[in-house]
Design an enzyme around this catalytic site. Sequence first.
Site: not given
Length: 324
Positions: A120, A122, A130, A195, A205, A217, A233, A248, A274, A313
């Site tokens: 990406c 971004c 992006c 996404k 971010r 976005r 998609e 996501k 996150s 994570y």
Amino acid sequence: MSQSFNRHRRLRTSKAMREMVKETRLHPSDFIYPIFVVEGLEGKKAVPSMPDVHHVSLDLLKDEVAELVKLGIQSVIVFGIPEEKDDCGTQAYHDHGIVQKAITEIKEHFPEMVVVADTCLCEYTDHGHCGLVKDGVILNDESLELLAQTAVSQAKAGADIIAPSNMMDGFVTVIREALDKEGFVNIPIMSYAVKYSSEFYGPFRDAANSTPQFGDRKTYQMDPANRMEALREAQSDVEEGADFLIVKPSLSYMDIMRDVKNEFTLPLVAYNVSGEYSMVKAAAQNGWIKEKEIVLEILTSMKRAGADLIITYHAKDAAKWLAE
């Protein structure tokens, strides 16, 4: 007493019995662990909004990955934070960019580790979007060439998988063509096919220093209200040559994961993002929930919903708990 009812509890009478009939099982090899590598950083630096997640310097990357190997985690996804940014995201596709250096470092010391490269712009643009921007509009077709260059540079650095996350229309086609042209016909594409434009990305971010400097976005990421659009998609990416499909976020989108899994045969990847992670961490730190039990329940639910792999994570903690 009437015996006309079913006694489902017979299969729950002991831990051993429950384990015997368990339908969904987690293993450390299911997890892909995200790593944030920061150019110019010395040592490790905590990400304030993501407890137990750190920015890592290039010289400490070997130690970070060694820990994952010991835990049985076989894959990482690498995000880079450069020292310099510009309006074209030049460092994203520079052959000596921070992600390219990180990929090479990991593969040199751990050749069996599957390295996924987030593809990406971004993190590398000074505006935080992006793609290229003109008059406040994120340009689609003009951005594709830069994304293709980024993918090729990551493949040259040693990436095992290219994971484009930009949500520009046609990105899988353009990246596949570029990889094939450069001889990387066996490098798979793990597409961020579905996404959503989500507030669950907030802590990321902060970690990736990629917050948009204007607007949002929503013109290229999906509306959380839409379900059928997700299948459109995903269908496009399958037709364009994707090898994996990512959904996501995942915790609030398990219906979408199941739809995608039912419709397509490609491996499905859940991104446990996150905000989902930090909510659990914050609640656990306040003593409101049992962290171990909640995390394993969430990850099991994602796999039950259809995920073959989970970017999370929680990977290190989960791997430790599964080994107990």
